[in-house]
Design a protein around this motif. Structure first.
Motif, PDB file in Angstrom:
ATOM      1  N   GLY A 215       4.372  55.215   7.647  1.00  0.00           N
ATOM      2  CA  GLY A 215       2.801  55.260   9.117  1.00  0.00           C
ATOM      3  C   GLY A 215       2.623  56.632   9.345  1.00  0.00           C
ATOM      4  O   GLY A 215       1.537  56.735  10.080  1.00  0.00           O
ATOM      5  N   ASN A 243       2.131  50.552   9.048  1.00  0.00           N
ATOM      6  CA  ASN A 243       3.661  50.040   8.666  1.00  0.00           C
ATOM      7  C   ASN A 243       2.612  48.105   8.323  1.00  0.00           C
ATOM      8  O   ASN A 243       3.630  47.429   9.423  1.00  0.00           O
ATOM      9  N   ASP A 258       4.187  43.084   8.643  1.00  0.00           N
ATOM     10  CA  ASP A 258       4.206  44.102  10.135  1.00  0.00           C
ATOM     11  C   ASP A 258       5.476  44.847   9.243  1.00  0.00           C
ATOM     12  O   ASP A 258       6.773  44.131   9.814  1.00  0.00           O
ATOM     13  N   THR A 260       7.341  47.286  10.709  1.00  0.00           N
ATOM     14  CA  THR A 260       8.262  48.219  11.676  1.00  0.00           C
ATOM     15  C   THR A 260       9.174  46.826  12.082  1.00  0.00           C
ATOM     16  O   THR A 260      10.840  46.714  12.321  1.00  0.00           O
ATOM     17  N   ASP A 261       9.170  45.313  12.007  1.00  0.00           N
ATOM     18  CA  ASP A 261       9.792  44.152  12.760  1.00  0.00           C
ATOM     19  C   ASP A 261      10.180  43.090  11.583  1.00  0.00           C
ATOM     20  O   ASP A 261      10.596  41.516  11.823  1.00  0.00           O
TER      21      ASP A 261
END
Length: 480
Positions: A215, A243, A258, A260-261
């Protein structure tokens, strides 16, 4: 396994690796050990040491490639140099297996060994990465990267608008550490200069993308400074994707994820992919009988002697320093309390290691522990651009750039190489970056092979052939 009679039979200090640690250890010990009847032997596959912090500037055309390396032959005249790789170390029997550049492997006996094999690029099993990517750990990679980027601009300038032209003008760097940030900003500066001199390419066609899985970028500086660097890069048109990770690099198309997910972060064409997402200890250390810690580095004491796994016993006659070693950092380093693998630690450890091994082996001086408080970090982002934190003082812009050049100019080994680098900087300041690419470095014989290959004779035109036959007939008739 055959012996090599060409090598010395004197008591040997074997230095495995000729990088920053290996060069300095050998340079500081060669005359002293020779005076005691011994020999310092350096084994490395390359005949030179590479100052890796300068690789981004080599790739960006600010430093001549040969000026960023230091010749072993020139600066280690009293050492024994072997061009090859140490593939295994049996310290219990004081033997190492050496694979030379040509010829059969052989065993080399020694009295003391210095493990200084350094680090290699750390990669992941990403489809297409090995075929499409390039690293930035060697001088050859820096030169190839520079030439490819400039070649892509020239090639794109003759392509029509469309996916092929867009891919040629898209440059991607994976990894947001010092190496990745310095590389992408130096390249962006160089490309900007090249585009100004090519009327068939517009600056708004150029796409630079930085891909970082974490991040934030540059953990060595404060979060405030890291945010400033991101804003600075974006102001220059560099797309910073935090990220985000590289999922595939096949058929000229990069696919991102991505983090994050774990969803798709899109795909696009790109001809240039630079991988700077970390390093790891040289894997050759796994072929030794030394203890390794979880990161794959050799367990090393504060005095730079190799130790057993639980650090309760010293391994006699074995030393390590630099990226390949896990040296305790009493001033605070990695979470496990060891030194961060960087050039700042490597050069200081190397100088202390030379003193310690000389004191231990010959009784001159005392063995002392390694203690070095990190003075800060400096990074250059192209001419008059940079960020730094030195002794708690934060800097950015031109002042940080000067601090970056000042520190690395001083840290560059040998006065000869310092002078060459500084001379190159002066030339670059006066005439600007050198944006001339050199082609065919991977196939330097191509021009000669083309010239030496027999060419088919052009076929005679049908009319010319008939005319020639008629003339021949007339000559024949006249003779008759």
């Amino acid at each position: 396994m055959p012996n090599t009679p060409q090598l010395s039979d004197r008591p040997r200090i074997l230095v495995v690796g000729g990088g920053y640690v290996g060069l300095y250890v050998a340079k500081n010990l060669q005359k002293k050990v020779k005076a005691h009847g011994g020999i310092v032997t350096v084994v490395d596959p390359l005949p030179y040491m590479t100052y890796q912090p300068f690789l981004p500037e080599v790739a960006g055309g600010q430093i001549e490639a040969r000026h960023a390396i230091v010749s072993h032959r020139t600066h280690l005249p009293d050492a024994e140099l072997v061009t090859g790789r140490v593939t295994a170390v049996d310290h219990a029997n004081r033997k190492a297996v050496v694979v030379p550049a040509e010829g059969e492997p052989f065993e080399l006996t020694y009295q003391d060994v210095v493990m200084a094999a350094g680090a290699v690029t750390r990669t992941f099993p990403i489809p297409g990465l090995a075929e499409a990517g390039i690293g930035l750990k060697t001088i050859e990679e820096a030169v190839a990267l520079r030439n490819k980027v400039l070649e892509r601009i020239e090639t794109a300038s003759l392509l029509p608008a469309g996916p092929e032209r867009e891919a040629a003008l898209t440059f991607v760097v994976v990894g947001g550490g010092f190496a990745g940030i310095e590389a992408i900003t130096e390249l962006e500066d160089m490309v900007r200069s090249a585009v100004k001199k090519n009327e068939r390419v517009e600056q708004d066609e150029i796409r630079f993308k930085l891909v970082e899985a974490m991040g934030r970028i540059m953990p060595e500086v404060t979060e405030e400074q890291a945010e400033w660097v991101v804003a600075h890069m974006r102001s220059r048109g560099i797309e910073v994707l935090l990220n985000t990770s590289l999922a595939k690099a096949e058929d000229g198309v990069l696919e991102l994820t991505d983090m994050t997910d774990k969803s798709s972060a899109g795909s696009f064409g790109a001809d240039t992919l630079l991988w700077t997402a970390g390093v790891m200890a040289n894997p050759m250390v796994r072929s030794t009988d030394f203890a390794l810690e979880p990161r794959g580095r050799i367990v090393t004491g504060q005095d730079l002697r190799i130790m057993n796994e639980d650090r309760t016993e010293v391994v006699e006659g074995a030393w390590a320093a630099g990226d390949v070693s896990a040296v305790p950092d009493v001033t605070g380093g990695l979470p496990d309390g060891t030194c961060v693998p960087n050039a700042q630690h490597a050069v200081r450890q190397a100088k202390l290691l030379a003193k310690n091994i000389y004191a231990h082996r010959y009784g001159v001086g005392t063995v002392t522990p390694y203690v070095h408080k990190n003075l800060g970090a400096v990074a250059g982002f192209g001419t008059w651009k940079g960020v730094a934190k030195v002794m708690g003082i934060k800097m950015k812009g031109g002042l940080a750039w000067l601090a970056h050049r000042g520190y690395h100019g001083m840290a560059m080994p040998t006065f000869e190489r310092k002078a060459r680098v500084i001379g190159g900087w002066i030339g670059s300041f006066v005439w600007g970056r050198d944006i001339t690419p050199v082609y065919d470095l991977e196939e330097p014989r191509s021009a000669f092979v083309d010239a030496a290959t027999p060419k088919p004779k052009p076929e005679e035109k049908k009319g010319d052939a008939q005319g020639s036959d008629a003339k021949s007939s007339q000559k024949a008739g006249a003779s008759a």
